[in-house]
Enzyme design. Structure first.
Site, mmCIF file in Angstrom:
data_model
loop_
_atom_site.group_PDB
_atom_site.id
_atom_site.type_symbol
_atom_site.label_atom_id
_atom_site.label_comp_id
_atom_site.label_asym_id
_atom_site.label_seq_id
_atom_site.Cartn_x
_atom_site.Cartn_y
_atom_site.Cartn_z
ATOM 1 N N ASP A 205 0.833 -1.195 0.000
ATOM 2 C CA ASP A 205 0.000 0.000 0.000
ATOM 3 C C ASP A 205 0.874 1.253 0.000
ATOM 4 O O ASP A 205 1.933 1.286 0.628
ATOM 5 C CB ASP A 205 -0.892 -0.019 1.247
ATOM 6 C CG ASP A 205 -1.784 1.194 1.349
ATOM 7 O OD1 ASP A 205 -2.718 1.298 0.536
ATOM 8 O OD2 ASP A 205 -1.532 2.042 2.228
ATOM 9 N N GLU A 232 1.296 -0.420 -5.053
ATOM 10 C CA GLU A 232 0.357 0.652 -5.386
ATOM 11 C C GLU A 232 1.141 1.931 -5.629
ATOM 12 O O GLU A 232 1.657 2.551 -4.701
ATOM 13 C CB GLU A 232 -0.641 0.871 -4.251
ATOM 14 C CG GLU A 232 -1.655 1.967 -4.584
ATOM 15 C CD GLU A 232 -2.342 2.552 -3.372
ATOM 16 O OE1 GLU A 232 -3.450 3.096 -3.542
ATOM 17 O OE2 GLU A 232 -1.774 2.476 -2.260
#
Length: 566
Positions: A205, A232
């Site tokens: 993330d 990400e």
């Protein structure tokens, strides 16, 4: 950047990280043909385990991605999972034992596990976490103190400034100084602990908010350095930090793919997708993770989502049929409030109930996973389009797909590369015969698709099509409609949408005013159903009267000849 003095605790932590190294790490990228990941967003681990056994394994999914498992702040909102308090497996989705049981169950079903991993930052505010740990911003006892945070203690406000993006705070969350050896070792220890529990890879993330070199250094301490990472890193034109910087560490999520699919499906022509992928300026296919939507974009509106009806479904069909990237199939829940957390705290009692959308199990999408696995490595062949929103293409001699995103039926003779013989259209459950020259004639109803592949030669067993005992209900209803209206059917079976108007099946108006649709159902199945009409805005109106009832015969298809009840 912050600096932390070397201490005895650092030496102990580094040793612990080494001791936790998993003996059998995952490969650097999804191996083999099974490259599709089902992202079960905010599902409890026990529910994930059931899905692996009941749907993901049988459909051929290679991976399941679970939401962040670590302890986090209290609260019902979904984003609480992304504010870590400690690295104990003690979030709302389940404890350490539940997590381990889920991993083992999924592995037994042939599905590998990817953990969404939050390592850029820690929680803001103060309080007690879901696992009982006390915390306040910059102080997480036994894990981090202010010395482990970056010196910039203000929010990111300039995406044209690399230092601001990577050293300041994402929406006010405490930013870890990932350039420091102690911080790298402690993060690696957490990821290695997940590997010891059986995890096969990680979705990193907020990767964009950590220097690529820092992530490379952390990854080198995880497993043997070749663990699968999916990062990400959101693309922003002209921004200081670009997703391509992270290709040396692992796969990178290609956000432009999803944004462009929305634009094409809503405002342009599907014919433009003929060279979709690297020719559009995207990252290399073998290093890209792609999706139609994810938990952020479905709420932000920059991609399609479940509220977009057939456009959303057909975009998923296209993604799974098209040989670019490794696809993620997002599977979440209904929402009107951007912040709303999962129904039942993440417990999924049944798909299509309590707001759970279960996109991974939609027949239109789950059937395409087998097609993608069968067609792995095959090029796009025999492209056809009508210049608008009707397209068709093959995948070598293994598969063929047609997509009709227009308002009227598509009827034509298609040229495929398939060997001659009988096939099951895994989208409709109907049999299709391909000639020795690869041609076949078929009708594709408005807003639907057709999909054939060599792994599904019949619709009554064999291959990856509907299993033994599968027959169908053939719905015919006489219904006049106003311009822009369509007729749908739903009922008490999963194949009929489980009474969810959003999952109701659209009938084909080719024989208007009679609307038709064949739905695969197991032989001998008793069921209830009802028709509804939807206008162009998606507003649904049910027909009057009681639920209709029928039972599928033990052999052959059940034909229903009905008239709309006003």
């Amino acid at each position: 950047m912050a600096r932390r003095l070397a201490t005895a605790s650092l030496a102990v932590l580094a040793a612990a990280a080494t001791a936790l190294t998993a003996p059998t790490p995952a490969a650097a990228a999804p191996p083999g043909a099974k490259d599709v990941t089902a992202v079960l967003f905010e599902w409890k681990f026990a529910s994930v385990a059931r899905a692996c056994t009941d749907s993901l394994g049988p459909a051929g999914y290679g991976y399941v991605q679970v939401s962040p498992p670590q302890e986090h702040i209290q609260g019902s909102q979904w984003w609480t999972s992304y504010q870590p308090v400690s690295y104990k497996i003690a979030g709302r989705l389940g404890d350490r034992a539940a997590f381990k049981s889920m991993v083992d169950t999924c592995h037994a079903a042939g599905v590998k596990v990817v953990a969404d991993s939050v390592i850029n930052h820690m929680a803001a505010g103060s309080g007690t976490g879901t696992g009982g740990s006390a915390y306040q911003k910059y102080d997480y006892p036994g894990i981090w103190s202010g010395a482990d945070m970056d010196d910039c203690r203000s929010e990111i406000n300039d995406y044209g400034n690399r230092a601001n993006v990577q050293n300041c705070e994402l929406v006010g969350l405490a930013d870890l100084d990932t350039g420091e050896p102690y911080v790298r070792d402690r993060i690696a220890a957490y990821l290695n602990d997940l590997l010891l529990l059986g995890v096969d890879g990680f979705r990193i993330d907020a990767a964009k908010h950590m220097p690529a070199a820092d992530l490379t250094a952390i990854k080198a301490k995880v497993g043997n350095g070749s663990t699968y990472w999916k990062q990400e890193a959101i693309h922003g034109a002209g921004e200081a930090v670009q997703p391509s910087e992270y290709l040396g560490t692992g796969d990178v999520q290609e956000f432009r793919y999803a944004r462009d699919l929305k634009r094409v499906f809503q405002n342009e022509n599907l014919a433009h997708l003929k060279n979709f992928g690297e020719d559009w300026g995207y990252m290399a296919s073998g290093k890209s993770a792609v999706f139609v939507d994810n938990h952020d974009t479905e709420r932000g509106g920059d991609t399609l989502n479940y509220k977009n009806g057939s456009a959303y479904t057909l975009a998923g069909v296209f993604m799974l049929a098209w040989p670019y990237g490794s696809p993620d199939v997002h599977s979440g829940y209904e929402f009107t409030d951007h912040d709303a957390g999962p129904p039942n705290g993440g417990t999924v009692n049944a798909c299509y109930s309590d707001g759970w959308k279960c996109q991974h199990a939609w027949p239109e999408l789950s059937s395409m996973v087998g097609l993608r696995n069968t067609a792995s490595g095959q090029p796009v062949t025999n492209w056809w389009d009508n210049g608008g929103d009707q397209i068709a293409f093959g995948r070598g001699d293994k598969a063929y797909v047609a997509i009709n995103h227009e308002g009227s039926a598509l009827n034509r003779t298609f040229q495929s590369g398939l060997p001659g013989g009988a096939y099951c259209d895994v989208q409709s459950g109907r049999s299709v015969t391909v000639g020795s020259d690869g041609t076949f004639t078929a009708t594709v109803a408005a807003g639907t698709a057709l999909a054939l592949h060599t792994g599904a030669r019949t619709c009554s067993g064999g291959g990856t099509g509907p299993g033994t005992g599968q027959t169908s209900a053939s719905f015919h209803v006489n219904a006049t409609t106003a311009w822009g209206e369509n007729i749908y059917v739903t009922g008490d079976q999963a194949a009929l949408g489980n009474w969810d108007p959003a999952r109701a099946l659209k009938l084909d108006p080719a024989a208007y005013p009679v609307w038709k649709l064949d739905v695969p159902l197991a032989a001998g199945t008793p069921f209830q159903y009802k028709y509804l009409r939807k206008d162009a805005a998606g507003k649904a109106v049910w027909e009057s009267g009681a639920n209709r009832t029928a039972t599928v015969g033990t052999t052959g298809a059940l034909t229903l000849n009905d008239t709309w009840r006003g």
